[in-house]
Structure formats: C-alpha cells, structure tokens
Design a protein around this motif. Structure first.
Motif, PDB file in Angstrom:
ATOM      1  N   HIS A  62     -38.909   5.127 -33.907  1.00  0.00           N
ATOM      2  CA  HIS A  62     -37.790   3.990 -34.248  1.00  0.00           C
ATOM      3  C   HIS A  62     -37.535   3.740 -35.486  1.00  0.00           C
ATOM      4  O   HIS A  62     -36.463   3.455 -35.862  1.00  0.00           O
ATOM      5  N   GLU A  63     -38.608   3.851 -36.420  1.00  0.00           N
ATOM      6  CA  GLU A  63     -38.432   3.682 -38.083  1.00  0.00           C
ATOM      7  C   GLU A  63     -37.485   4.714 -38.748  1.00  0.00           C
ATOM      8  O   GLU A  63     -37.663   5.763 -38.334  1.00  0.00           O
ATOM      9  N   GLY A  64     -36.030   3.910 -39.333  1.00  0.00           N
ATOM     10  CA  GLY A  64     -35.428   4.474 -39.823  1.00  0.00           C
ATOM     11  C   GLY A  64     -34.479   5.465 -39.272  1.00  0.00           C
ATOM     12  O   GLY A  64     -33.957   6.596 -39.712  1.00  0.00           O
ATOM     13  N   MET A  65     -34.286   5.241 -38.022  1.00  0.00           N
ATOM     14  CA  MET A  65     -33.534   6.248 -37.174  1.00  0.00           C
ATOM     15  C   MET A  65     -32.271   5.511 -36.555  1.00  0.00           C
ATOM     16  O   MET A  65     -31.712   6.060 -35.565  1.00  0.00           O
ATOM     17  N   GLN A  66     -31.941   4.460 -37.236  1.00  0.00           N
ATOM     18  CA  GLN A  66     -30.602   3.990 -36.665  1.00  0.00           C
ATOM     19  C   GLN A  66     -29.262   4.626 -37.062  1.00  0.00           C
ATOM     20  O   GLN A  66     -29.344   5.526 -38.021  1.00  0.00           O
ATOM     21  N   GLY A  67     -28.301   4.579 -36.214  1.00  0.00           N
ATOM     22  CA  GLY A  67     -27.263   5.692 -36.468  1.00  0.00           C
ATOM     23  C   GLY A  67     -25.982   5.270 -35.466  1.00  0.00           C
ATOM     24  O   GLY A  67     -26.110   4.082 -35.072  1.00  0.00           O
ATOM     25  N   ARG A  68     -25.096   5.986 -35.385  1.00  0.00           N
ATOM     26  CA  ARG A  68     -23.843   5.602 -34.733  1.00  0.00           C
ATOM     27  C   ARG A  68     -23.985   6.375 -33.143  1.00  0.00           C
ATOM     28  O   ARG A  68     -23.871   7.573 -33.367  1.00  0.00           O
ATOM     29  N   VAL A  69     -23.818   5.577 -32.120  1.00  0.00           N
ATOM     30  CA  VAL A  69     -23.700   6.573 -31.012  1.00  0.00           C
ATOM     31  C   VAL A  69     -22.443   6.315 -30.265  1.00  0.00           C
ATOM     32  O   VAL A  69     -21.759   5.080 -30.295  1.00  0.00           O
ATOM     33  N   MET A  70     -22.034   7.439 -29.597  1.00  0.00           N
ATOM     34  CA  MET A  70     -20.758   7.244 -28.952  1.00  0.00           C
ATOM     35  C   MET A  70     -21.314   7.672 -27.231  1.00  0.00           C
ATOM     36  O   MET A  70     -22.269   8.431 -27.196  1.00  0.00           O
ATOM     37  N   ILE A  71     -20.729   6.836 -26.469  1.00  0.00           N
ATOM     38  CA  ILE A  71     -20.868   6.871 -25.129  1.00  0.00           C
ATOM     39  C   ILE A  71     -19.840   7.326 -24.370  1.00  0.00           C
ATOM     40  O   ILE A  71     -18.664   7.140 -24.378  1.00  0.00           O
ATOM     41  N   ILE A  72     -20.270   8.362 -23.662  1.00  0.00           N
ATOM     42  CA  ILE A  72     -19.334   9.082 -22.450  1.00  0.00           C
ATOM     43  C   ILE A  72     -19.514   8.636 -21.079  1.00  0.00           C
ATOM     44  O   ILE A  72     -20.615   9.281 -20.729  1.00  0.00           O
ATOM     45  N   GLU A  73     -19.000   7.708 -20.565  1.00  0.00           N
ATOM     46  CA  GLU A  73     -19.589   7.387 -19.317  1.00  0.00           C
ATOM     47  C   GLU A  73     -18.465   6.579 -18.470  1.00  0.00           C
ATOM     48  O   GLU A  73     -17.773   5.671 -18.965  1.00  0.00           O
ATOM     49  N   ASP A  74     -17.986   7.034 -17.306  1.00  0.00           N
ATOM     50  CA  ASP A  74     -17.179   6.226 -16.655  1.00  0.00           C
ATOM     51  C   ASP A  74     -17.438   4.973 -15.744  1.00  0.00           C
ATOM     52  O   ASP A  74     -16.393   4.499 -15.324  1.00  0.00           O
ATOM     53  N   GLU A  75     -18.686   4.713 -15.489  1.00  0.00           N
ATOM     54  CA  GLU A  75     -19.110   3.632 -14.646  1.00  0.00           C
ATOM     55  C   GLU A  75     -19.225   2.475 -15.737  1.00  0.00           C
ATOM     56  O   GLU A  75     -20.061   2.641 -16.772  1.00  0.00           O
ATOM     57  N   ALA A  76     -18.351   1.224 -15.702  1.00  0.00           N
ATOM     58  CA  ALA A  76     -18.404   0.363 -16.697  1.00  0.00           C
ATOM     59  C   ALA A  76     -19.882  -0.335 -17.037  1.00  0.00           C
ATOM     60  O   ALA A  76     -20.318  -0.638 -18.044  1.00  0.00           O
ATOM     61  N   ILE A  77     -20.454  -0.627 -15.719  1.00  0.00           N
ATOM     62  CA  ILE A  77     -21.753  -1.426 -15.861  1.00  0.00           C
ATOM     63  C   ILE A  77     -23.068  -0.496 -16.499  1.00  0.00           C
ATOM     64  O   ILE A  77     -23.677  -0.940 -17.629  1.00  0.00           O
ATOM     65  N   ILE A  78     -22.792   0.923 -16.193  1.00  0.00           N
ATOM     66  CA  ILE A  78     -23.631   1.692 -16.893  1.00  0.00           C
ATOM     67  C   ILE A  78     -23.295   2.096 -18.507  1.00  0.00           C
ATOM     68  O   ILE A  78     -24.265   1.838 -19.310  1.00  0.00           O
ATOM     69  N   ALA A  79     -22.217   1.799 -18.759  1.00  0.00           N
ATOM     70  CA  ALA A  79     -21.884   2.044 -20.062  1.00  0.00           C
ATOM     71  C   ALA A  79     -22.362   0.970 -20.929  1.00  0.00           C
ATOM     72  O   ALA A  79     -22.362   0.862 -21.948  1.00  0.00           O
ATOM     73  N   MET A  80     -21.867  -0.167 -20.428  1.00  0.00           N
ATOM     74  CA  MET A  80     -22.317  -1.639 -21.183  1.00  0.00           C
ATOM     75  C   MET A  80     -23.872  -1.746 -21.271  1.00  0.00           C
ATOM     76  O   MET A  80     -24.358  -2.097 -22.199  1.00  0.00           O
ATOM     77  N   ASP A  81     -24.670  -1.238 -20.097  1.00  0.00           N
ATOM     78  CA  ASP A  81     -26.027  -1.342 -20.259  1.00  0.00           C
ATOM     79  C   ASP A  81     -26.469  -0.256 -21.297  1.00  0.00           C
ATOM     80  O   ASP A  81     -27.362  -0.542 -22.274  1.00  0.00           O
ATOM     81  N   LEU A  82     -25.943   0.945 -21.412  1.00  0.00           N
ATOM     82  CA  LEU A  82     -26.174   1.826 -22.542  1.00  0.00           C
ATOM     83  C   LEU A  82     -25.921   1.233 -23.988  1.00  0.00           C
ATOM     84  O   LEU A  82     -26.758   1.522 -24.844  1.00  0.00           O
ATOM     85  N   GLU A  83     -24.746   0.664 -23.948  1.00  0.00           N
ATOM     86  CA  GLU A  83     -24.373   0.031 -25.260  1.00  0.00           C
ATOM     87  C   GLU A  83     -25.173  -0.879 -25.516  1.00  0.00           C
ATOM     88  O   GLU A  83     -25.726  -1.117 -26.759  1.00  0.00           O
ATOM     89  N   GLY A  84     -25.993  -1.785 -24.715  1.00  0.00           N
ATOM     90  CA  GLY A  84     -27.007  -2.757 -24.931  1.00  0.00           C
ATOM     91  C   GLY A  84     -28.101  -2.303 -25.496  1.00  0.00           C
ATOM     92  O   GLY A  84     -28.829  -2.730 -26.507  1.00  0.00           O
ATOM     93  N   ILE A  85     -28.589  -1.252 -24.779  1.00  0.00           N
ATOM     94  CA  ILE A  85     -29.911  -0.552 -25.262  1.00  0.00           C
ATOM     95  C   ILE A  85     -29.689   0.177 -26.803  1.00  0.00           C
ATOM     96  O   ILE A  85     -30.575  -0.123 -27.432  1.00  0.00           O
ATOM     97  N   CYS A  86     -28.536   0.570 -27.072  1.00  0.00           N
ATOM     98  CA  CYS A  86     -28.493   1.302 -28.264  1.00  0.00           C
ATOM     99  C   CYS A  86     -28.457  -0.018 -29.288  1.00  0.00           C
ATOM    100  O   CYS A  86     -28.942   0.387 -30.552  1.00  0.00           O
ATOM    101  N   ALA A  87     -27.754  -0.940 -29.034  1.00  0.00           N
ATOM    102  CA  ALA A  87     -27.630  -2.144 -30.006  1.00  0.00           C
ATOM    103  C   ALA A  87     -28.886  -2.558 -30.176  1.00  0.00           C
ATOM    104  O   ALA A  87     -29.048  -2.919 -31.333  1.00  0.00           O
ATOM    105  N   MET A  88     -29.841  -2.946 -29.298  1.00  0.00           N
ATOM    106  CA  MET A  88     -30.925  -3.401 -29.179  1.00  0.00           C
ATOM    107  C   MET A  88     -31.766  -2.524 -29.990  1.00  0.00           C
ATOM    108  O   MET A  88     -32.776  -3.058 -30.825  1.00  0.00           O
ATOM    109  N   MET A  89     -31.791  -1.120 -30.121  1.00  0.00           N
ATOM    110  CA  MET A  89     -32.566  -0.181 -31.020  1.00  0.00           C
ATOM    111  C   MET A  89     -31.951  -0.319 -32.435  1.00  0.00           C
ATOM    112  O   MET A  89     -32.602   0.378 -33.123  1.00  0.00           O
ATOM    113  N   GLY A  90     -30.733  -0.869 -32.794  1.00  0.00           N
ATOM    114  CA  GLY A  90     -30.266  -0.796 -33.946  1.00  0.00           C
ATOM    115  C   GLY A  90     -29.213  -0.028 -34.408  1.00  0.00           C
ATOM    116  O   GLY A  90     -28.753  -0.067 -35.468  1.00  0.00           O
TER     117      GLY A  90
END
Length: 266
Positions: free
Chosen positions: A136-164
């Motif tokens: 995880h060290e030094g691996m922060q970046g910009r993530v794009m999510i392609i997902e049609d289920e809103a709950i899953i998309a929000m969950d993935l967004e939260g996980i990515c944000a938590m990782m920095g």
C-alpha cells in the motif's frame, strides 16, 4: 474420482492467482501449465487427500514458483516497465505478496496459507501483515469505477478512498465510461462486466485501452470461471462477486503495483 476431477474445478482460480503474482496473462498461464505438468509427471506431489484439492494444487504451484526464483519482469514489457517492476519487487519481503493473495483473493485461511507455503502459521500471518503495509505504501492514485449497481459502486468508492485513492467518477454504461475515462484519465479502472443498458464493461475497457493502454484494470464478475477458460485473451486481475473489502484492497494494490494490464476481447 480421477485426478482431472480433483483439479479441474480449481484450475481457473490457480490461473487467476498465477496472473496476479506475475502481473500478466502469458507468464501466469505458463506457471499454471508448469504446475499441471509437474502433477502429471509425479502425481504424488498433489496431496489432495491431506490438503484438499484446491490447497494441494496451489501447493504444487508454490513449489514451482519459489523454485524458479519467483517473478522476473514480463519479457515483452519495455525496458522502463521491466526496470520499474524489478525495482518494486526487490523492495518487498519475499513471499509476502503470495501470502496476501492466497489469504485475501483466493480465500485460504492462514492455516491453509501456511500449509501451501510450507511455513508455520505465525510466519504466514506475519507475511500477510507485511504485504498489506508494503503493497500500500506509495500506491495512491486516481481510480475510475464502471459499475451499474449503486450500492456496489458506493462500496468500491469507499474502499478506494479508505486506501488513499481518489475516485474520478462512476460510470453505469459503456458510453458513459468512455466519456468519463477520456475526460478524467485514471491510474486504475475497476470494471463490472454487465452494465445498466446491457452494454459490456469489457467493451468499455477495451475502448479506453485504445487510448490509454498502460492503465491497469480489475474486472469484477459473479462468474470468474467463465472468463478464465484459456480460450482467449483474458484479464490479469479479476475478483468475484460477492467480494469482501480485503479482496478489493489486495487486487487494487497488486494492479497498481504492476501498472499494466491486458485486454479481454469479446
């Protein structure tokens, strides 16, 4: 039950594991093929009676993986890519990535990880913890999510944000994904296979990779075995639905670590 019956259900997951370790389809599949050849040459090395079929298969793979000196950068990668990969790999604790993938992506318990890698349970737990911090060290970046289920998309967004990581946006269709990717170039793409308008996440990714071939991609699907048949180009990074956060974290870290992907064509 035949040897084939014991191995076949687990082979797609071995191929996924091998690809995640090597960072590419071609080298991952070569390791998987070498595993099968080793079992055919010496069936007694496949100890399904003691370990179960999946763990026994991964144990044979582990012996081949470590015996070959683990990863060398992908031969068809450019010199800069090879140098970058080798530099990153040299900084990691030996065996830590493998332990992390076995535990988080493949779902093996720490006890199973220890048996597969032929180490004690405390060592296995330490390797998983070490990998989490090193990857995880030094691996922060910009993530794009392609997902049609809103709950899953929000969950993935939260996980990515938590990782920095920062999320450039969420797209629900192929056309929206292409527009978003061109407007906000990501460092990583997380993509579902089936999208809202029945368009394909695979097609969306392939459209984007024509413009940005170096961007790594993680595909998400409820049926990973359907995409890991060996019959066509396939994704290097693949996680199954339903997933847990550790699987996503591990896959994202691995993908950004290699910062490369291969396309998956229909």
């Amino acid at each position: 039950m035949t040897l084939s019956d014991l191995i076949a259900p687990h082979l797609p997951y071995l191929r996924r594991h091998a690809r995640a370790l090597t960072g590419a389809q071609s080298s991952g599949d070569a390791y998987a093929a070498a595993t099968l050849e080793a079992i055919l040459a010496e069936p007694s090395c496949f100890d399904a009676a003691t370990m179960g079929g999946k763990a026994a298969l991964f144990s044979v793979f582990h012996a081949i993986w470590t015996g070959s000196g683990e990863l060398q950068a992908e031969p068809d990668a450019g010199p800069a890519t090879r140098a970058k990969a080798l530099e990153r790999l040299s900084s990691l604790t030996s065996g830590s990535r493998e332990a992390l993938l076995l535990n988080t992506v493949e779902g093996f318990s720490i006890e199973d990880v220890a048996a597969i890698m032929k180490i004690n349970i405390d060592e296995a737990a330490t390797l998983v913890g070490t990998a989490r911090s090193e990857m995880h060290e030094g691996m922060q970046g910009r993530v794009m999510i392609i997902e049609d289920e809103a709950i899953i998309a929000m969950d993935l967004e939260g996980i990515c944000a938590m990782m920095g990581h920062s999320v450039t946006g969420i797209a629900r269709t192929r056309s929206a994904a292409v527009s978003l990717g061109k407007a906000e170039k990501p460092d990583l793409i997380l993509a579902d296979i089936q999208l809202a308008d029945n368009s394909s996440g695979i097609d969306a990714v392939n459209d984007l990779l024509q413009e940005m071939p170096e961007v790594p991609v993680i595909f998400i699907t409820a049926f990973p075995e359907r995409l890991l048949t060996g019959e066509r180009p396939e994704p290097t990074f693949l996680i199954a639905k339903p997933y847990d956060s550790d699987q996503v974290i591990s896959a994202v870290s691995q993908a950004m670590f290699f910062a490369s992907t291969e396309t998956l064509n229909n």
